[in-house]
Write a protein that holds these residues in place. Structure first.
Motif, mmCIF file in Angstrom:
data_model
loop_
_atom_site.group_PDB
_atom_site.id
_atom_site.type_symbol
_atom_site.label_atom_id
_atom_site.label_comp_id
_atom_site.label_asym_id
_atom_site.label_seq_id
_atom_site.Cartn_x
_atom_site.Cartn_y
_atom_site.Cartn_z
ATOM 1 N N THR A 140 -5.160 13.633 -5.846
ATOM 2 C CA THR A 140 -6.524 14.107 -6.105
ATOM 3 C C THR A 140 -7.411 12.994 -6.689
ATOM 4 N N SER A 141 -6.797 11.843 -6.978
ATOM 5 C CA SER A 141 -7.580 10.787 -7.613
ATOM 6 C C SER A 141 -8.504 10.089 -6.606
ATOM 7 N N GLY A 142 -9.546 9.464 -7.150
ATOM 8 C CA GLY A 142 -10.511 8.768 -6.312
ATOM 9 C C GLY A 142 -9.909 7.566 -5.613
ATOM 10 N N LEU A 143 -9.017 6.853 -6.342
ATOM 11 C CA LEU A 143 -8.403 5.660 -5.767
ATOM 12 C C LEU A 143 -7.533 6.030 -4.567
ATOM 13 N N TYR A 144 -6.816 7.161 -4.708
ATOM 14 C CA TYR A 144 -5.982 7.634 -3.589
ATOM 15 C C TYR A 144 -6.861 7.878 -2.359
ATOM 16 N N GLY A 145 -7.971 8.566 -2.587
ATOM 17 C CA GLY A 145 -8.894 8.870 -1.485
ATOM 18 C C GLY A 145 -9.390 7.599 -0.830
ATOM 19 N N PHE A 146 -9.728 6.612 -1.652
ATOM 20 C CA PHE A 146 -10.255 5.358 -1.111
ATOM 21 C C PHE A 146 -9.192 4.631 -0.281
ATOM 22 N N LEU A 147 -7.972 4.526 -0.880
ATOM 23 C CA LEU A 147 -6.924 3.769 -0.183
ATOM 24 C C LEU A 147 -6.423 4.512 1.057
ATOM 25 N N GLN A 148 -6.109 5.812 0.886
ATOM 26 C CA GLN A 148 -5.490 6.562 1.976
ATOM 27 C C GLN A 148 -6.494 6.851 3.097
ATOM 28 N N ASN A 149 -7.646 7.423 2.704
ATOM 29 C CA ASN A 149 -8.594 7.836 3.753
ATOM 30 C C ASN A 149 -9.556 6.724 4.160
ATOM 31 N N LEU B 239 0.839 -1.214 0.000
ATOM 32 C CA LEU B 239 0.000 0.000 0.000
ATOM 33 C C LEU B 239 0.866 1.252 0.000
ATOM 34 N N ASN B 240 1.959 1.201 0.768
ATOM 35 C CA ASN B 240 2.869 2.335 0.871
ATOM 36 C C ASN B 240 3.366 2.742 -0.515
ATOM 37 N N VAL B 241 3.798 1.750 -1.287
ATOM 38 C CA VAL B 241 4.337 2.013 -2.624
ATOM 39 C C VAL B 241 3.208 2.488 -3.556
ATOM 40 N N VAL B 242 2.077 1.772 -3.520
ATOM 41 C CA VAL B 242 0.966 2.103 -4.421
ATOM 42 C C VAL B 242 0.473 3.529 -4.163
ATOM 43 N N VAL B 243 0.186 3.826 -2.888
ATOM 44 C CA VAL B 243 -0.354 5.148 -2.553
ATOM 45 C C VAL B 243 0.663 6.248 -2.874
ATOM 46 N N GLY B 244 1.949 5.930 -2.643
ATOM 47 C CA GLY B 244 3.001 6.913 -2.915
ATOM 48 C C GLY B 244 3.077 7.303 -4.389
ATOM 49 N N ASN B 245 2.623 6.403 -5.257
ATOM 50 C CA ASN B 245 2.686 6.686 -6.697
ATOM 51 C C ASN B 245 1.375 7.190 -7.279
ATOM 52 N N LEU B 246 0.382 7.396 -6.423
ATOM 53 C CA LEU B 246 -0.917 7.851 -6.936
ATOM 54 C C LEU B 246 -1.035 9.360 -6.880
ATOM 55 N N ASP B 247 -1.882 9.887 -7.739
ATOM 56 C CA ASP B 247 -2.185 11.316 -7.713
ATOM 57 C C ASP B 247 -3.108 11.577 -6.509
#
Ligand code: ASP
Length: 433
Positions: A31-40, A21-29
């Motif tokens: 502002t993207s929806g996926l980032y919001g879902f994974l991070q928050n 998750l650390n690597v995936v989230v670190g490479n996401l924008d």
């Protein structure tokens, strides 16, 4: 699969999933929806929430457990009070092992030289947090109000109060006997609660480690690799070799048996970074799996969780040498002795919570006149090291309790030597965990 293996599996999966998750989230924008879902949603929502509930459930048990265990422990000692001897041996061994721990940290760090080649520019601004004066630690052991001691979770005060209640109860005739029997019933209930929370541990451990590894910054570890690995090596050496040697030297017991039975406790210490939150499991393991009578464990384990922190002391030794080398200061013999003394006291004063040890480090550094500008650097890699040193801290508590119990004739060697021992159920016929 046994509970221990499920907890260990949850640990491995949590670390792996969190790192991915650390690597995936670190490479996401961001502002993207996926980032919001994974991070928050996932990391700071689900996993953080489940992890915090797990730690809260463990902490919930600490005060009732310490209170009832210690009162029952005092009662078990009965009229022929050996409390003085048990307390003396326990505190003596705690101090000796901590002294060895700091000295080991200082020696190995001096030889390896993790701070050599650092420059002033590597440091930063440290926002100083005041470490409490040491005399306060001693004065604060004595409660003026037992209810507020329990409400605040002040463990040393709860210990002193429980000792007093247990002592008085054994001397209050039939009244005392009734009270003691009530506390014994209560102890069985609280221990059952501990058992229930432990059953949920695989989920708690997975959630805690996933969140932690998903949010941890690894890059700092590479910059401080020598410090990181020197400290890690000393921690592992102390946790595995020094305690084993001590057990062998002072008892005929097998260190391998103790290590095997500590795996669950290590998983808890590693994922919570808190000897305080791990205390319910440490106590349960020491009593049910290592066979230490509650007359010893009720006193030595809660006390150890609060004052005996060898892993913390090792970190303070290595960190002090690191900072001295980075600042170009050669520590004199007197300064080294001052470090042994203050780091021992600072580890006693450190709270059994995450990152407490590094705050107390300021006390050691100030004593020998070193600056605090390298602390932010060390803080950057402290999270992972905190997890390991907490595991060392709780191993010290269990080892010393076992040694003291053996010498006081309070160790059930049949339980100790039985790899599957877990007398969780009243009547001693618990299912092996
Ligand atoms: N986290 C450690 C403990 O609870 C204390 C420390 O920060 O060294 O044992």
């Amino acid at each position: 699969m046994s509970l221990t293996n499920r907890i260990l599996l949850a640990m491995v999966l949590g670390i792996a999933f969190g790192s991915i998750l650390n690597v995936v989230v670190g490479n996401l924008d961001p502002t993207s929806g996926l980032y919001g879902f994974l991070q928050n949603g996932l990391i700071m929502g689900l996993f953080d929430g489940v992890g915090r509930i797990f730690v809260a459930s463990l902490k919930l048990l600490v005060v009732p457990l310490v209170l009832v265990s210690l009162i029952c422990g005092m009662a078990a000692l009965g009229q022929s009070s050996r409390m003085g001897a048990i307390a003396g041996k326990t505190v003596g061994l705690y101090l000796i092992t901590t002294g060895i721990a700091v000295s080991l940290g200082l020696t190995i760090a001096t030889i390896v030289g993790p701070g050599k080649g650092m420059t002033q520019a590597d440091g930063g601004e440290f926002v100083r947090k005041e470490a409490p004066p040491l005399i306060d630690t001693i004065v604060n052991m004595f409660p003026s109000n037992p209810v507020s001691a329990m409400a605040e979770g002040n463990m040393l005060q709860v210990i002193v109060f429980a000792l007093l209640v247990g002592f008085a109860a054994t001397r209050a005739g039939a009244h005392g006997e009734r009270i003691i029997s009530w506390f014994q019933d209560m102890e069985a209930v609280v221990m059952k609660m501990v058992g229930i929370v432990i059953e949920l541990a695989p989920y708690g451990v997975f959630a805690l480690l996933t969140k932690l590894f998903a949010t941890m910054g690894f890059s700092t570890i590479f910059n401080l690799a020598t410090y990181f690995f020197t400290l890690l090596a000393v921690l592992l050496f102390h946790g595995l070799v020094v305690y084993g040697a001590l057990l062998r030297a002072l008892t005929p017991l097998s260190p391998g048996m103790l290590r095997g039975k500590m795996r669950q406790v290590w998983a808890f210490a590693f994922s919570t970074s808190s000897s305080g939150a791990t205390l319910p499991l440490t106590l349960r393991t020491v009593e049910k799996k290592l066979g230490v009578n509650k007359s010893v464990s009720g006193f030595s384990v809660p006390l150890g969780a609060t004052i005996n922190m060898d892993g913390t002391a090792i970190m303070q030794g290595v960190a002090t040498v690191f900072i001295a080398q980075a600042s170009g200061v050669d520590l004199t013999l007197t300064q080294l002795l001052v470090v042994v003394l203050t780091a021992t006291l600072a580890s006693i004063g450190a709270a059994a919570v995450p990152s407490a040890g590094i705050i107390m480090l300021t006390l050691v550094l100030t004593q020998i006149g070193l600056g605090l500008e390298y602390l932010p650097l060390l803080l950057g890699v402290d999270r992972l090291l905190d997890m390991v040193r907490t595991a060392v801290n709780v191993t010290g508590d269990a080892t010393v309790s076992t040694i003291v119990a053996y010498h006081e004739g309070q160790l059930d060697e049949t339980v100790y030597n039985d790899p599957a021992a877990d007398t969780q159920e009243a009547g001693g016929q618990g299912s092996p965990v």
